[in-house]
Design a protein around this motif. Structure first.
Motif, short mmCIF file in Angstrom:
data_model
loop_
_atom_site.label_atom_id
_atom_site.label_comp_id
_atom_site.label_asym_id
_atom_site.label_seq_id
_atom_site.Cartn_x
_atom_site.Cartn_y
_atom_site.Cartn_z
N ASP A 84 -6.07 -101.70 -55.63
CA ASP A 84 -4.61 -102.28 -55.58
C ASP A 84 -4.37 -102.02 -54.20
O ASP A 84 -3.57 -102.87 -53.53
CB ASP A 84 -3.70 -101.87 -56.56
CG ASP A 84 -4.10 -102.41 -57.93
OD1 ASP A 84 -4.32 -103.61 -58.25
OD2 ASP A 84 -4.23 -101.46 -58.96
N ARG A 85 -4.29 -100.69 -53.51
CA ARG A 85 -3.88 -100.19 -52.53
C ARG A 85 -4.96 -99.31 -52.03
O ARG A 85 -5.78 -98.61 -52.63
CB ARG A 85 -2.66 -99.59 -52.24
CG ARG A 85 -1.59 -100.39 -52.54
CD ARG A 85 -0.19 -99.66 -52.38
NE ARG A 85 0.09 -98.67 -53.17
CZ ARG A 85 0.70 -97.54 -53.02
NH1 ARG A 85 1.39 -97.19 -51.97
NH2 ARG A 85 1.02 -96.56 -54.14
N VAL A 86 -5.45 -99.03 -50.77
CA VAL A 86 -6.30 -97.97 -50.18
C VAL A 86 -5.49 -97.29 -49.02
O VAL A 86 -4.87 -97.80 -48.15
CB VAL A 86 -7.46 -98.81 -49.41
CG1 VAL A 86 -8.40 -97.88 -48.77
CG2 VAL A 86 -8.04 -99.78 -50.60
N ALA A 87 -5.40 -95.93 -49.50
CA ALA A 87 -5.25 -94.95 -48.28
C ALA A 87 -6.35 -94.34 -47.54
O ALA A 87 -7.18 -94.05 -48.38
CB ALA A 87 -4.42 -93.86 -49.03
N VAL A 88 -6.37 -94.49 -46.14
CA VAL A 88 -7.55 -94.15 -45.27
C VAL A 88 -7.37 -92.76 -44.87
O VAL A 88 -6.18 -92.54 -44.09
CB VAL A 88 -7.89 -95.12 -44.35
CG1 VAL A 88 -9.14 -94.79 -43.64
CG2 VAL A 88 -7.78 -96.61 -45.02
N MET A 89 -8.26 -91.75 -45.07
CA MET A 89 -8.02 -90.52 -44.42
C MET A 89 -8.90 -90.48 -43.07
O MET A 89 -10.05 -90.83 -43.15
CB MET A 89 -8.25 -89.55 -45.29
CG MET A 89 -7.46 -89.38 -46.56
SD MET A 89 -7.44 -87.82 -47.54
CE MET A 89 -6.91 -86.61 -46.36
N CYS A 90 -8.22 -89.68 -42.27
CA CYS A 90 -8.97 -89.53 -40.83
C CYS A 90 -8.67 -87.73 -40.36
O CYS A 90 -7.44 -87.87 -40.25
CB CYS A 90 -8.69 -90.33 -39.97
SG CYS A 90 -9.61 -90.17 -38.41
N HIS A 91 -9.64 -87.16 -40.35
CA HIS A 91 -9.36 -85.75 -39.76
C HIS A 91 -8.39 -84.98 -40.68
O HIS A 91 -7.38 -84.42 -39.91
CB HIS A 91 -9.10 -85.82 -38.32
CG HIS A 91 -9.96 -86.24 -37.52
ND1 HIS A 91 -11.40 -85.76 -37.40
CD2 HIS A 91 -10.13 -87.48 -36.63
CE1 HIS A 91 -12.10 -86.71 -36.64
NE2 HIS A 91 -11.25 -87.45 -36.20
N VAL A 135 -14.58 -100.25 -52.83
CA VAL A 135 -13.12 -99.97 -52.38
C VAL A 135 -12.39 -101.32 -52.20
O VAL A 135 -11.24 -101.49 -52.85
CB VAL A 135 -13.23 -99.46 -50.90
CG1 VAL A 135 -11.69 -99.36 -50.23
CG2 VAL A 135 -13.69 -98.08 -50.93
N ILE A 136 -13.10 -102.46 -51.60
CA ILE A 136 -12.31 -103.72 -51.56
C ILE A 136 -12.30 -104.49 -52.79
O ILE A 136 -11.31 -105.02 -53.11
CB ILE A 136 -13.04 -104.67 -50.47
CG1 ILE A 136 -13.04 -103.76 -49.16
CG2 ILE A 136 -12.47 -106.08 -50.26
CD1 ILE A 136 -13.87 -104.49 -48.13
N ALA A 188 1.82 -95.87 -62.11
CA ALA A 188 1.29 -96.47 -63.40
C ALA A 188 0.70 -97.68 -63.62
O ALA A 188 1.17 -98.87 -62.84
CB ALA A 188 2.18 -96.35 -64.44
N GLY A 189 -0.67 -97.91 -63.92
CA GLY A 189 -1.35 -98.96 -63.94
C GLY A 189 -2.11 -99.34 -62.51
O GLY A 189 -2.76 -100.58 -62.54
N GLU A 190 -1.94 -98.41 -61.50
CA GLU A 190 -2.49 -98.67 -60.36
C GLU A 190 -3.86 -98.10 -60.10
O GLU A 190 -4.21 -96.94 -60.64
CB GLU A 190 -1.33 -98.17 -59.14
CG GLU A 190 -1.93 -98.41 -57.83
CD GLU A 190 -1.05 -97.76 -56.73
OE1 GLU A 190 -1.09 -98.44 -55.63
OE2 GLU A 190 -0.30 -97.21 -57.14
N ILE A 191 -4.71 -98.90 -59.29
CA ILE A 191 -6.08 -98.21 -58.77
C ILE A 191 -5.81 -97.96 -57.24
O ILE A 191 -5.68 -99.12 -56.66
CB ILE A 191 -7.07 -99.25 -59.19
CG1 ILE A 191 -7.30 -99.51 -60.61
CG2 ILE A 191 -8.57 -98.52 -58.82
CD1 ILE A 191 -8.58 -100.42 -61.05
N HIS A 192 -5.41 -96.96 -57.09
CA HIS A 192 -5.04 -96.46 -55.63
C HIS A 192 -6.39 -95.71 -55.16
O HIS A 192 -6.95 -94.79 -55.51
CB HIS A 192 -3.89 -95.64 -55.60
CG HIS A 192 -3.39 -95.49 -54.25
ND1 HIS A 192 -2.10 -95.44 -53.87
CD2 HIS A 192 -3.99 -95.44 -52.93
CE1 HIS A 192 -1.83 -95.33 -52.70
NE2 HIS A 192 -3.20 -94.93 -51.86
N CYS A 193 -7.12 -96.40 -54.07
CA CYS A 193 -8.47 -95.92 -53.48
C CYS A 193 -8.08 -94.86 -52.42
O CYS A 193 -7.11 -94.97 -51.51
CB CYS A 193 -9.33 -97.01 -53.03
SG CYS A 193 -10.90 -96.18 -52.54
N LEU A 194 -8.86 -93.70 -52.19
CA LEU A 194 -8.65 -92.82 -50.99
C LEU A 194 -9.92 -92.88 -50.38
O LEU A 194 -11.16 -92.52 -51.20
CB LEU A 194 -8.35 -91.31 -51.56
CG LEU A 194 -7.98 -90.41 -50.59
CD1 LEU A 194 -6.44 -90.85 -49.89
CD2 LEU A 194 -7.90 -89.06 -51.43
#
Length: 501
Positions: free
Chosen positions: A471-478, A466-467, A286-292
């Motif tokens: 608040d956090r960034v999850a990076v996807m690959c394949h 993104v930067i 809650a309250g988080e901006i989580h980037c993918l």
């Protein structure tokens, strides 16, 4: 690739005015461009850029003003005459023929034929198209069907179509909005090559960093009028923003630190139909901006579609507030408080022929109804409130959404879901095609929603974005999450390292 003619181009738009019912789209606008120049055309959504391009492409005629090409005033400009003069336009909104292949799309209307019966010469056509795709670094070939291409690939297809004529002036309207970092760099290099060959380029974009990299000079529009120009030495983000909006945007991202709450959305060992070999774990508080983030094709949008119930899942669990979301469909997701702002707003986010009011109010009809009938006054109040809060530029909430600019359409998509007061908002490229002023408004809105405890999952390819807001960034690959970074770990290098593993 096409050989470019030795002759150069001189283009002058003088005093162009275009008036629509209830709105002045262009008011005495002038613009000139010469061979070898890269002119950056900037301005907020609704500033008149798209209307000016429609005039130049022959799609619409100005009410007043003159169009002068190579010293000759052109009184009746049509798309066919535009092509004859070596002018090509790549539109922001993509409209390929999805039932045809790449070659047929690129050479549509200019097919190559042979024999007495005039059969299509597919070999010659593919030989003409292949070098253009190679120049752009495209991942698809001449025989691939357009229906199988991603949005980014379709963007490159439109650019390839423009490069296939004897080009003298290339007009690019938001050409990088769907491209990856590597594709964008390649396109900017192509622009430099074209400029060196004497081709003029009119580059329309909201990504000011790209303007700084390639523009010879900049022209700005504001409220349908000329707002000024910048020489190469004067091109900075600060100067461009000030010209566009008449004020400084000193704290563009305005990141506000706040205490995060308990987990709202938890994904455990989720396997999507697009990448069933990988399981994904993700926790959104809650309250988080989580980037993918990640490269196009990494599986970001596919994950969003699975969470929202558009696509079935192969396995795993989705929990909202500690409760398992099952069965799982779009109505289930909405009822649980999940909303999705899709990347392709026209195809998936809006009813284009409906009004602003109808689009904003439609998801909230249950709350706006009494005894099975929609309360028209409540519907209007909601739409007017959304228009004011998101600064949607329209003279009337009864105006059809199809008539509005891309940035305002995106705001309407946001508005319709915010009316539902969601717990989780998934935003897939939320600022694609939105100008710098509107971006700042969207970022402030995201911060305000996070402060209220809403959890936001943002999919973005814009590294500054993104930067700047996450608040956090999850990076996807394949198809898998290759790593998660905290705010103090965010750099372009750290993100790209995980994106290309």
């Amino acid at each position: 690739m096409t050989e470019y003619p030795d002759k150069t181009i001189e283009l002058d738009l003088v005093g162009i005015t275009k008036v629509y019912p209830g709105a002045v789209a262009l008011n005495n606008v002038s613009l000139s461009i010469r061979a070898g120049e890269v002119v950056g055309l900037i301005g907020e959504n609704g500033a008149g850029k798209s209307t000016l391009m429609k005039v130049l492409s022959g799609a619409i005629a100005p009410d007043e003003g003159r169009i002068i090409i190579d010293g000759e005033e052109v009184r009746s400009l049509t798309p066919a005459r535009v092509h004859e003069r070596g002018i090509a336009l790549v539109h922001q909104e993509l409209n390929p023929f999805s039932n045809l292949d790449v070659t047929a799309n690129v050479l549509l209307g200019r097919e190559m034929r042979h024999g007495i019966f005039g059969f299509l010469d597919r070999t010659a056509m593919e030989q003409k198209v292949a070098p253009i795709l190679e120049l752009l670094g495209a991942r698809f070939g001449p025989r691939d069907r357009v229906s199988d291409l991603s949005l980014a690939d379709q963007q490159l297809l439109e650019i390839a179509r423009a490069l296939s004529i004897d080009l003298r002036l290339l007009i690019l309207d938001e050409p990088t909005s769907s491209l990856t970092i590597s594709e964008t760099k390649r396109l900017l290099e192509v622009i430099r090559q074209l400029s060196a060959k004497g081709v003029a380029v009119l580059f329309i974009t909201h990504r000011l960093a790209e303007v700084e990299q390639v523009a010879s000079r900049v022209v700005a529009l504001r409220d349908g009028c000329n707002a000024g120009g910048l020489s190469r030495e004067e091109i900075t983000r600060h100067n461009m923003v000030h010209m566009m909006i008449g004020r400084d945007v000193s704290q563009f991202y305005e990141k506000t630190d706040h205490v995060l709450g308990l987990p709202v959305l938890e994904i455990k060992a989720l396997r999507t139909i697009a990448n069933p070999q990988h399981s994904i774990d993700l926790c959104l508080r809650a309250g988080e901006i989580h980037c993918l983030t990640g490269l196009v094709g990494a599986g970001r949008t596919e994950l969003a579609r699975a969470i929202f119930g558009i696509d079935p899942v192969e396995g795993g669990v989705i929990e909202i507030g500690g409760r398992v979301l099952a069965p799982h469909s779009v109505p289930d997701a909405i009822a649980a408080g999940i909303c999705l702002v899709p990347e392709d707003r026209k195809a998936e986010g809006l009813f284009l022929d409906f009004s602003v009011m109808e689009n904003v109010a439609m998801p909230a009809h249950d709350g706006l109804s009494r005894h099975g009938f929609v309360d028209a006054r409540a519907e209007r109040r909601l739409a007017e409130s959304s228009r004011d809060n998101l600064k949607i530029k329209t003279s009337s909430i009864d105006r059809a959404v199809a008539e509005m600019s891309g940035g305002n359409q995106q705001k309407i998509v946001l508005a319709k879901w915010l009316a539902m007061k969601p717990k989780v908002i998934i935003l897939d490229e939320p600022t694609r095609g939105i100008d710098v002023g509107a971006k700042a408004e969207v970022y402030r809105l995201m911060q305000a929603l996070a402060a209220e405890g809403v959890a936001l999952l943002m999919i973005s390819s814009d590294m500054e974005e993104v930067i700047g807001v996450s608040d956090r960034v999850a990076v996807m690959c394949h198809g898998r999450i290759s790593g998660t970074l905290k705010r103090d770990q965010l750099t372009e290098e750290s993100i790209l390292r995980l994106a290309v593993e």
